[in-house]
Structures are given as structure tokens and as C-alpha cells.
Design a protein around this motif. Sequence first.
Motif, PDB file in Angstrom:
ATOM      1  N   LEU A   1      41.127 -12.487  17.529  1.00  0.00           N
ATOM      2  CA  LEU A   1      40.790 -11.859  18.812  1.00  0.00           C
ATOM      3  C   LEU A   1      39.311 -11.464  18.757  1.00  0.00           C
ATOM      4  CD1 LEU A   1      41.722 -10.643  21.564  1.00  0.00           C
ATOM      5  CD2 LEU A   1      42.111  -8.496  20.324  1.00  0.00           C
ATOM      6  N   ARG A   2      38.501 -12.090  19.612  1.00  0.00           N
ATOM      7  CA  ARG A   2      37.064 -11.796  19.636  1.00  0.00           C
ATOM      8  C   ARG A   2      36.806 -10.704  20.663  1.00  0.00           C
ATOM      9  NH1 ARG A   2      34.537 -17.129  21.334  1.00  0.00           N
ATOM     10  NH2 ARG A   2      36.259 -16.923  22.809  1.00  0.00           N
TER      11      ARG A   2
ATOM     12  N   THR B   1      45.091 -19.077  23.344  1.00  0.00           N
ATOM     13  CA  THR B   1      43.937 -19.436  22.515  1.00  0.00           C
ATOM     14  C   THR B   1      43.793 -18.478  21.334  1.00  0.00           C
ATOM     15  OG1 THR B   1      42.811 -20.278  24.487  1.00  0.00           O
ATOM     16  CG2 THR B   1      41.440 -19.812  22.565  1.00  0.00           C
ATOM     17  N   VAL B   2      43.968 -17.186  21.593  1.00  0.00           N
ATOM     18  CA  VAL B   2      43.862 -16.187  20.529  1.00  0.00           C
ATOM     19  C   VAL B   2      44.938 -16.420  19.472  1.00  0.00           C
ATOM     20  CG1 VAL B   2      44.171 -13.729  20.024  1.00  0.00           C
ATOM     21  CG2 VAL B   2      42.779 -14.437  21.984  1.00  0.00           C
ATOM     22  N   LEU B   3      46.157 -16.673  19.916  1.00  0.00           N
ATOM     23  CA  LEU B   3      47.257 -16.903  18.963  1.00  0.00           C
ATOM     24  C   LEU B   3      47.042 -18.192  18.170  1.00  0.00           C
ATOM     25  CD1 LEU B   3      50.300 -15.869  21.198  1.00  0.00           C
ATOM     26  CD2 LEU B   3      49.190 -14.527  19.400  1.00  0.00           C
ATOM     27  N   LYS B   4      46.511 -19.203  18.845  1.00  0.00           N
ATOM     28  CA  LYS B   4      46.279 -20.486  18.182  1.00  0.00           C
ATOM     29  C   LYS B   4      45.218 -20.362  17.091  1.00  0.00           C
ATOM     30  CE  LYS B   4      44.792 -25.232  19.167  1.00  0.00           C
ATOM     31  NZ  LYS B   4      44.326 -26.157  20.239  1.00  0.00           N
ATOM     32  N   HIS B   5      44.120 -19.647  17.411  1.00  0.00           N
ATOM     33  CA  HIS B   5      43.018 -19.515  16.448  1.00  0.00           C
ATOM     34  C   HIS B   5      43.186 -18.294  15.534  1.00  0.00           C
ATOM     35  CE1 HIS B   5      40.786 -22.799  18.251  1.00  0.00           C
ATOM     36  NE2 HIS B   5      40.973 -22.269  19.456  1.00  0.00           N
ATOM     37  N   LYS B   6      44.224 -17.488  15.806  1.00  0.00           N
ATOM     38  CA  LYS B   6      44.552 -16.315  14.989  1.00  0.00           C
ATOM     39  C   LYS B   6      43.387 -15.320  14.896  1.00  0.00           C
ATOM     40  CE  LYS B   6      47.957 -18.774  12.180  1.00  0.00           C
ATOM     41  NZ  LYS B   6      49.059 -18.250  13.032  1.00  0.00           N
TER      42      LYS B   6
ATOM     43  N   ILE C   1      37.613 -10.635  25.207  1.00  0.00           N
ATOM     44  CA  ILE C   1      37.970  -9.401  25.911  1.00  0.00           C
ATOM     45  C   ILE C   1      36.865  -8.374  25.676  1.00  0.00           C
ATOM     46  CG2 ILE C   1      39.274  -8.564  23.908  1.00  0.00           C
ATOM     47  CD1 ILE C   1      41.251  -7.230  25.795  1.00  0.00           C
ATOM     48  N   ILE C   2      36.668  -7.509  26.665  1.00  0.00           N
ATOM     49  CA  ILE C   2      35.773  -6.352  26.476  1.00  0.00           C
ATOM     50  C   ILE C   2      36.641  -5.136  26.209  1.00  0.00           C
ATOM     51  CG2 ILE C   2      34.077  -4.818  27.544  1.00  0.00           C
ATOM     52  CD1 ILE C   2      33.173  -7.184  29.280  1.00  0.00           C
TER      53      ILE C   2
END
Length: 277
Positions: free
Chosen positions: A48-49, A41-46, A107-108
Motif C-alpha cells: 500500500l503506497r 492492485t494493492v493486494l496483487k503487489h502486496k 491513497i492520501i
Amino acid sequence: MTLWRTVNIGIAAVIMIVGLSSAVWAGDARLELSKDSTLETVLKHKTLRVGFSTFKPWAMKDKDGQFIGFEIDVAKRLASEMGVEVRFIPTKWDGIIPALLTGKFDIIIGGMGITPQRNLKVNFSDPYEFTGMAIVANKAVAPDKSSLKEFNMASTKVSVRLGTTAEKAAKNFLPKADIRKFSDEAASIQELLNGKVACLIASNPLPANLVKKYPEKLYLPLQSDFTQEPIGFAVRKGDPDFLNFLNNWIKVTNAQGWLEARFNYWFKTDDWKSLVE
């Protein structure tokens, strides 16, 4: 061909078909699991939250209102090496795990100590740093003390931040004391400075830095930390791909000496103080 031989051949054929079907199903299941990973998901949306809360010098705002600190450096490098942007989402510490579980962020990265209780709700990466608890006392309210035992009295008020491992350490090491809990760091410190509590328990270097800043009011009763806690990334459960990536990132970055260098800069020097004061 005898009847017995025919039956055996039939059974073998059925076993082979079932085995092949199971292998195909397992492969499909692994593929679906991989697609559901936060990593994908992170790679797809580019993007990292990152969920975090402010603790000096883990994460804090500089004079320009930008977030800086050890964990900010860690999150930026992690995102950079994933080839994505980083988005910081400040969150109150006592609600940070529920926020992760509901998908507010991926991620925390917030100096979170690995504990069995937290591990029941989230998965932790391997430790990428260690921190310890220390105690800082008010000279006027609790003078000349040098042991935890001297603070473990019903008449002693102790300030901690709600939901932190400092709160647990206070309960474990000072079970008789009056524990006062605050949802933000500034309020817990102000109670100490105002003399409304005898001491504050927090992870270093905060206690040491407070003594440097207010030497006329505060002192360190103990010469060293009284706990040591492993710090890890926290992610949602059931995501082995993301956890595998994080653990290997920690191994490589540790081997390069980068994590230690950044930790030493933020925790063992005052070089960054002019950025926030």
C-alpha cells in the motif's frame, strides 16, 4: 398458429435474448471494474503506497529518521489488516492531490480535510477524525488580542501553510489581513517566532504545542478552535470497491475504539515528545 401470435412470440424471444445479453454484459463490466480497482492492485503487489506530508503530530520524523505520528499509525494498521506492506511517500502538500491522480501512490493518509473543492478532484472516505483551526499569536507583535476581528486588518500579517485548509480559513475569517503562504510548516512557524507575522493559523494541536514550547513569545488569543473539519482518506475517483473497503474499515476500527485511542495519544498527551526532541 395465427400470424399475430407468431409475431408476439418472436418479439418476446428477441426481448429475452437482449435481456440476457445485457445481464451478461453488465456482469462482465462489473468484473472488469473490480479488476481495475486500486484495492486489487494493492493486494496483487502486496504493498500500500501512502502519500502524506509532515504535520506534527499527524506525521513527522523521529530522532532516528523514522516516520511516526497519528497518520503513520493509521496507515500501518490499514496495511496490516489488508495483509500488505506499507510504503510511505512524503510529498509536498500543495502537490499531493496531483501526485495521487498521476498514480504516484494509492491513497492520501495525511490529515486531509474534506472540502467540496478537493472533492471535485478526488473521492473521500467517511470521516475518521475531526480537527479544528486555531490561532497562535506573537506577544511582541500582536499583544493582548482575544478575537479574530482584532486580526482582520490590512496591517496584520498572517502566516499559513500553502494549500491547506488553514489557508482557506485565513481567507474566510480574515479577508482584510495580509496572508503570507509557506510551502512547509517549519518556515511558517519561523516567521511567527521571528516576529515577521502577527499570528499563525493552523490545525490544533500545533498552535497549543507552540505556546507550550515558547511561552515567553507566543500566546493563544482564542480559547477554542474556530472551525471543525472532517478528515478522510483521499483516493482516485471511479473506484467504489476501494472506497467501500475503506469506509467499512473506518466503521469497524472506530467501533473498536482504536482510532480514538491513537488520536488521544498523539493529540492529547506529550508522551511522544521525547521521540522527536
